[in-house]
Design a protein around this motif. Structure first.
Motif, short mmCIF file in Angstrom:
data_model
loop_
_atom_site.label_atom_id
_atom_site.label_comp_id
_atom_site.label_asym_id
_atom_site.label_seq_id
_atom_site.Cartn_x
_atom_site.Cartn_y
_atom_site.Cartn_z
N GLY A 1 165.55 39.24 30.73
CA GLY A 1 166.57 38.47 30.01
C GLY A 1 167.82 39.27 29.77
O GLY A 1 167.91 40.45 30.10
N PHE A 2 168.80 38.59 29.19
CA PHE A 2 170.10 39.20 28.92
C PHE A 2 169.99 40.22 27.79
O PHE A 2 168.98 40.25 27.07
CB PHE A 2 171.11 38.11 28.57
CG PHE A 2 171.42 37.20 29.72
CD1 PHE A 2 172.37 37.57 30.67
CD2 PHE A 2 170.76 36.00 29.89
CE1 PHE A 2 172.64 36.75 31.75
CE2 PHE A 2 171.02 35.16 30.97
CZ PHE A 2 171.98 35.55 31.91
N THR B 1 168.67 39.87 23.53
CA THR B 1 167.98 38.58 23.32
C THR B 1 166.68 38.81 22.54
O THR B 1 165.87 37.90 22.40
CB THR B 1 167.63 37.89 24.66
OG1 THR B 1 167.15 38.87 25.57
CG2 THR B 1 168.82 37.18 25.25
N THR C 1 166.77 34.15 26.73
CA THR C 1 168.21 33.88 26.75
C THR C 1 168.66 33.41 25.38
O THR C 1 167.85 32.96 24.57
CB THR C 1 168.54 32.84 27.87
OG1 THR C 1 169.92 32.52 27.81
CG2 THR C 1 167.73 31.56 27.72
N ARG D 1 173.86 36.73 20.24
CA ARG D 1 173.36 38.04 20.62
C ARG D 1 174.25 39.16 20.07
O ARG D 1 173.76 40.19 19.60
CB ARG D 1 173.24 38.15 22.15
CG ARG D 1 172.12 37.26 22.67
CD ARG D 1 171.91 37.43 24.14
NE ARG D 1 172.91 36.73 24.93
CZ ARG D 1 173.58 37.27 25.94
NH1 ARG D 1 173.39 38.52 26.30
NH2 ARG D 1 174.45 36.56 26.61
N ASP E 1 176.47 41.25 30.65
CA ASP E 1 175.96 40.05 31.31
C ASP E 1 176.52 39.95 32.72
O ASP E 1 175.80 39.67 33.68
CB ASP E 1 176.37 38.78 30.54
CG ASP E 1 175.58 38.59 29.26
OD1 ASP E 1 174.66 39.39 28.99
OD2 ASP E 1 175.89 37.63 28.51
N SER F 1 174.27 40.49 36.09
CA SER F 1 174.02 39.29 36.90
C SER F 1 174.64 39.36 38.29
O SER F 1 174.23 38.64 39.19
CB SER F 1 174.58 38.04 36.20
OG SER F 1 174.12 37.97 34.88
N LYS G 1 166.30 34.75 36.88
CA LYS G 1 165.03 34.26 36.36
C LYS G 1 164.07 34.07 37.53
O LYS G 1 164.41 33.42 38.52
CB LYS G 1 165.28 32.94 35.63
CG LYS G 1 164.04 32.23 35.12
CD LYS G 1 164.45 30.97 34.37
CE LYS G 1 163.28 30.05 34.13
NZ LYS G 1 162.90 29.26 35.31
N GLU H 1 161.30 30.01 30.66
CA GLU H 1 162.57 30.32 30.00
C GLU H 1 162.48 30.08 28.50
O GLU H 1 161.93 29.07 28.06
CB GLU H 1 163.71 29.50 30.60
CG GLU H 1 165.06 29.93 30.06
CD GLU H 1 166.23 29.42 30.90
OE1 GLU H 1 167.30 29.22 30.32
OE2 GLU H 1 166.06 29.21 32.12
N ASP I 1 164.97 30.09 25.21
CA ASP I 1 166.27 30.22 24.52
C ASP I 1 166.00 30.35 23.03
O ASP I 1 165.55 29.41 22.39
CB ASP I 1 167.15 28.99 24.81
CG ASP I 1 168.56 29.16 24.24
OD1 ASP I 1 168.71 29.89 23.22
OD2 ASP I 1 169.50 28.58 24.79
#
Length: 229
Positions: A12-13, A16, A153, A159, A187, A191, A200, A206, A208
């Protein structure tokens, strides 16, 4: 509960709460927790201490040719309840969490030779299973066959606020705008890098957690874990 041990991969970012949930799961399951971000941060710290990298320049060749001098170990701290990062025999747990390291870690993580070295060390750690590992490419590259993959995420704003609070609580002098900029920049680099970009995995769940408390998150994730065990 069955004694079948699995690998839990959490990607994940940044900020998070990957390590928070990973530590909770490892403690609950009596698994080993590995914070791969700490490994990349330690290599970044090594590069900073040797003047290979700063905010203006980055001598990648120098870092690559000296990677053999980087010895990384996790040592369990019973008082804290998790393992701390040691770089060449020195505890660097606090040093690697600074905003200075955060600003440069994505650039160091993008180097293929760095990733290759750390991925092979991470795969070695997971041979016996019974491990919770978090990072950016655990479910896609390090353990593509992990039994459970989570992808964390949350909005950049949420965040940045979490990271800001964490650093302020620690006594660091930081400002929110700088943290938000750092989150957005990381990010982007994570990415878009060519080697193992943050994506992912197809079979990842996932999550959030922008508007989720730690307790609710843990309860929902532990149900998933139990289904897989």
């Amino acid at each position: 509960m069955s004694n079948k041990k699995i690998i839990i991969a959490i990607d994940g970012f940044s900020s998070t709460g990957k390590s928070t949930i990973a530590k909770q799961l490892a403690k609950h399951l009596n698994y080993i927790y590995v914070d791969t971000g700490a490994m990349y941060r330690a290599v970044t710290l090594f590069a900073m201490k040797n003047n290979y990298i700063n905010n203006q320049s980055f001598n990648q060749e120098k870092l690559i040719s000296n990677l053999n001098s980087v010895q990384l170990n996790f040592k369990f701290n019973a008082n804290l309840g998790f393992a701390e990062m040691f770089l060449n025999g020195e505890n660097v747990e606090k040093e690697i969490r600074t905003i200075e390291v955060s600003k440069l870690v994505s650039k160091v993580s993008a180097i293929s030779e760095v990733r290759k070295k750390l991925v092979s060390e991470q795969q070695e750690m997971g041979k016996e299973k019974g491990i919770v590992m978090d990072g950016r490419d655990i479910g896609t590259v390090v353990f593509p066959d992990a039994e459970l993959k989570l992808f964390m995420t949350a909005s950049a704003d949420k965040r940045a606020k979490r990271r800001y609070k964490e650093l302020i609580d620690r006594g660091d002098k930081v400002n929110y705008e700088e943290i938000l900029h750092n989150v957005q920049e990381r990010d982007h680099i994570d990415s878009t890098r060519t080697d193992s970009p943050l994506t992912k995995a197809n079979d990842a769940v996932e999550f959030d957690n922008s508007d989720m408390g730690l307790e609710e998150q843990f309860e929902r994730i532990i149900r998933l874990v139990n289904d897989h065990i």
